[in-house]
Design an enzyme around this catalytic site. Sequence first.
Site, PDB file in Angstrom:
ATOM      1  N   HIS A   1       0.821  -1.172   0.000  1.00 55.85           N
ATOM      2  CA  HIS A   1       0.000   0.000   0.000  1.00 55.85           C
ATOM      3  C   HIS A   1       0.858   1.226   0.000  1.00 55.85           C
ATOM      4  O   HIS A   1       1.638   1.425   0.904  1.00 55.85           O
ATOM      5  CB  HIS A   1      -0.849  -0.020   1.250  1.00 55.85           C
ATOM      6  CG  HIS A   1      -2.048   0.816   1.066  1.00 55.85           C
ATOM      7  ND1 HIS A   1      -2.045   2.151   1.348  1.00 55.85           N
ATOM      8  CD2 HIS A   1      -3.254   0.536   0.574  1.00 55.85           C
ATOM      9  CE1 HIS A   1      -3.237   2.634   1.066  1.00 55.85           C
ATOM     10  NE2 HIS A   1      -3.977   1.678   0.592  1.00 55.85           N
TER      11      HIS A   1
ATOM     12  N   LYS B   1     -15.042   5.659  -6.681  1.00 52.16           N
ATOM     13  CA  LYS B   1     -14.459   6.800  -7.386  1.00 52.16           C
ATOM     14  C   LYS B   1     -15.316   7.151  -8.613  1.00 52.16           C
ATOM     15  O   LYS B   1     -15.417   8.296  -9.027  1.00 52.16           O
ATOM     16  CB  LYS B   1     -13.041   6.418  -7.817  1.00 52.16           C
ATOM     17  CG  LYS B   1     -12.282   7.561  -8.422  1.00 52.16           C
ATOM     18  CD  LYS B   1     -10.849   7.168  -8.637  1.00 52.16           C
ATOM     19  CE  LYS B   1     -10.431   7.527 -10.007  1.00 52.16           C
ATOM     20  NZ  LYS B   1     -10.185   6.608 -10.985  1.00 52.16           N
TER      21      LYS B   1
END
EC number: 4.1.1.31
Length: 876
Positions: free
Chosen positions: A138, A543
Site C-alpha cells: 500500500h 471513485k
Amino acid sequence: MNEKYAALKSNVSMLGHLLGNTIRDAHGEELLAKVETIRKLSKTARAGSDEDRNALIEEIKSLPDDQLTPVARAFSQFLNLTNMAEQYHTISRHCEAHVCEPDAISTLFSKLSQSNVSKLDTAQAVRELNIELVLTAHPTEIARRTMINKLVKINECLSKLELGDISFSERDKTERRLEQLIAQAWHSDVIRQERPTPLDEAKWGFAVVENSLWQGIPEFLREFDQRLEGHLGEGLPIDARPVHMSSWMGGDRDGNPFVTHKITREVMLLSRWKAADLYLKDINELISELSMVKCTDEVRELAGDQHEPYRAILKQLRTLLGDTLESLDAQMKGELAPNKVILTDADQLWNPLYACYQSLHACGMGIIADGSLLDTLRRVKAFGAHLVRLDIRQESTRHSDVLSELTRYLGIGDYDQWSEQDKISFLVNELSSKRPLLPRKWEPSPEVQEVIDTCKVVAEQSKEALGSYVISMARTASDVLAVHLLLQEAGCPFRMDVCPLFETLDDLNRSKEVMEQLFSIDWYRGFIQNHQMVMIGYSDSAKDAGVMSAGWAQYSAMEALVEVCEKESIELTLFHGRGGTIGRGGAPAHAALLSQPPKSLKGGLRVTEQGEMIRFKLGLPEVAVNSFNLYASAILEANLLPPPEPKQEWRDLMEVLSEVSCEAYRNVVRGEKDFVPYFRAATPELELGKLPLGSRPAKRNPNGGVESLRAIPWIFSWSQNRLVLPAWLGAGEAIQYSIDKGHQALLEEMCREWPFFSTRLGMLEMVYTKCNPQMSEYYDQRLTDKSLWPLGERLRNQLQADIKAVLNVENNDHLMERDPWGSESIRLRNIYVDPLNMLQAELLFRTRQQEETSPELEEALMVTIAGIAAGMRNTG
C-alpha cells in the site's frame, strides 16, 4: 477530561514526555519550547478559541525553513506514539468494556443459544469456517519495516509497566528502554528515500507474518478451540485450517510495470525461504523441549533405534529445513542448487510432527503434545510450505492484447475487433483442442511476452503456492476464458482459480449476466468443478459513482451472484477488495460483514488487507487475535443468523438514493468545470506523485484527469486536506432528497432494521467526524486562486447540510453518539493532526513558489503527509 480513559491518557502523556526529552537532546530547548507552544495553541484552538487559532497560524507561518522538518516530525511521532498507546490500550488489562471488543466468540455463542441454533449446525458452520486475508502493498503505508519492529518492542515495554508488582528498579529499567526506543525511532529515517521495490513490499509483508501472525494465528486457534470445547463439547480438529494468508505483494502487476515475471519468481522463492527459516526456529525449540523417551511403535519406526525418539525425528526435520534454506539461497542468487531433498510440500513437516503428537497423547503426555508442538502443527496448516499463497493480478486488456497480436500473426484477423460471441467460440475451441496454439517461431512484443512469461512462472509452481489469478477491470466472459487459455498454453498442470474483478458501477451491475454466460458454457462448467471466485471492487466503483451508489451496486451484485451460483449449484467465494478508507469500503470489519447480503459468506471470507490497516489490525499478536475473533464471529453469525432480506420498499428507496447520490457526485466531479484545477490546487495531489510511497505509479495514464488517477491517491489526497470529499459526496444529498419527498419514516425504519443501511450511515458519521471544514478552508485560502474559493465554499456548505440530514434520520444530536470510544480516539489525535495540516499548507505554499524544490522542504512535506495519514487512520 473524563476518567474513562485514564490509563490510556497516562500512557499517551508518558510517551509524549519521553519524546520531548528526545527532541530536547537532539535539537535543544528552544525547538522543544516551540513544539510545546504549537501543541498548546492547537488544543485551545480546537476548544474554540479563534484568537489562539490565529496565533497558531502565525506561529507556523513564521517558522524558518530549517525548523519545518523537526517540528513536523515531532507531531508525526506524537501521532505514531498515540496510535500505539491506543492500540495497546485495546489489549491491556485497563481496557474499558466498551473499548475492548467483548469476547466476540462467547457473545456469539450465547446469541446462538438464545436463538435456538442447534449445536450440530454450529459445529458444521465451524468446520466450514474459512478466513483468508490477502495482504496487499500500500503506497500509504509510510511506516518502514524498521519502525514496525520498534513498535512491537514499545508495546512490550508498555505491557511490563502495567504489571502491579513490578519492582522499582525494573520499572526504571523499562522506562529507560522505552526512552531508548523512542530516541531510536526519532533518529531513524521515518520516510523511505527511494520508492520501495515490489521485493521490498513483499519483505514488509513477511515481516508482519514473522512479528505478529506467526504467534497470533496459533494463539487465536488455541482460544477458539477452548471456546468451542466449552460451548459444543468438542474442540477444533487438529487439521482444521480456518485461517490462512495470501498476498498480492510481488504478484499484483495491474498498472505496475515493476512487477515482472522475474520479480514474481523471486518473491515466491523468498516466501519459501522465510517459511523454512521460521519453521527451523520452531523445530529447534521443540528439540530442546521433547526429550521424552516413551513412544508408540510408529514413532519408534520413524526414529530408528535412537534413545530419544522425538528428538531424532525433529533433527531429521532440522536437516531438511537447513538444506531447504541452502538450496533456496542458491536459487535466489541464480546459482546451481545442491542436489538434496528440500521442503516443497507441507506434508513433509505435518506427517512426522503429527506422528509425534499422537504418540505423546497415546503415552499419557497429552499436556506436552498440546503445547508448542500443537502450535507448530497449527502453523503448518495455516502457512504451508510457502508462508503465504501468492495471487497474480493483471488487467484484462493485457490478456486480449496477447490474443490480438497472436491472431494477427496467424492471419485470422484481429481478436480485439471480434464480437464477444466470436471471441468465446474461438477461446472455447482452443481450450478444448489438443494442439498448442502458440507458434514456435512467433516473436511477440515485449509486453505480450511478459504476460506469457508470467503464465509460465505460474505453471512452474505447486498449486499450494498460489492463490487466484485476479483479472482487474473484467467486463466480459471472454476476459475470464482468455486467462484460462493462456495458463493452459503455458502448461499449467493444475486448475487455478481465475477470478474476475468487477469494479466500476456498470461492471458490477452486469456481473450476474457475465457469470451466467460463463456457466452456460459446457467446457467452463466442467473445468471449474463447481467452484467459482468473484472479486468485488470497492475503490474504483466509489471513485466512479460515489459511496452511496457504489455501496448499493456492491450489495446488489453480491446478491445476484449468490442467487445465480445457488441456482447452478456452484460454490461461490466472494473476494472483497476493501481498503482502509471509507471511500474504499473500509467499515469496521464486524459491522461490514454483517451488513452483507444473506448467504454471501457461505463460501467463507476472502478480503484484502492493506498496508496501514495491516498494521492496525494485525500488527501485534494480541491485536491480530482480536481481529480474527471478530472475523470468525461475524462469519459464523452471518451464516447461522443471517441478516433480514431487505423489504421491497427498502430496495426501491435504495434505488432512488443510489441514483440521486450518483448524479450529485458526478455533477461535481465531472460536471464542475473548475473541479480538477481546484482538486490539484487544494490538495497535495501533484506532490504525492513525486513521493517514494509505493512501487506503482499514481496514475494509469499520466495525462488524464480524475478518472485516470488510481483510487488510492484520489482518496488519499482528499483525506490530507481534511475535506475527505470522496467518502461522503452525494450521500447526504440523496438522504435529504428522500426526506423532502416524504420518506423520513421509511429511512428511520431502514436505519433500525437493516444492517446494510445502518452501517452505511455509521461509516458516514465517522467520516464527518474526521472532516475539518475550517482546515479545508485554510488550504483554499493559502493555496488556491480566489476564483476557486466559491467551489470550496459550496462543498463545505454541502457537508454541513449532509451532517444534519444523517443525524436527522438517525435521531441523534451529535456525531458518533453510539461510539464514544471511536469519537474519543479521533479527538485525542486531532490536537496533533491540526498543526500538521497547517504545516502542510505552509509547505505546499512555499514549494509551489519555488522553481526547484529544496530537499529540506520536500522532506518536511513528506513527513506531514505521513503524519496526517497516521492521524486520519483509514487513509487510502
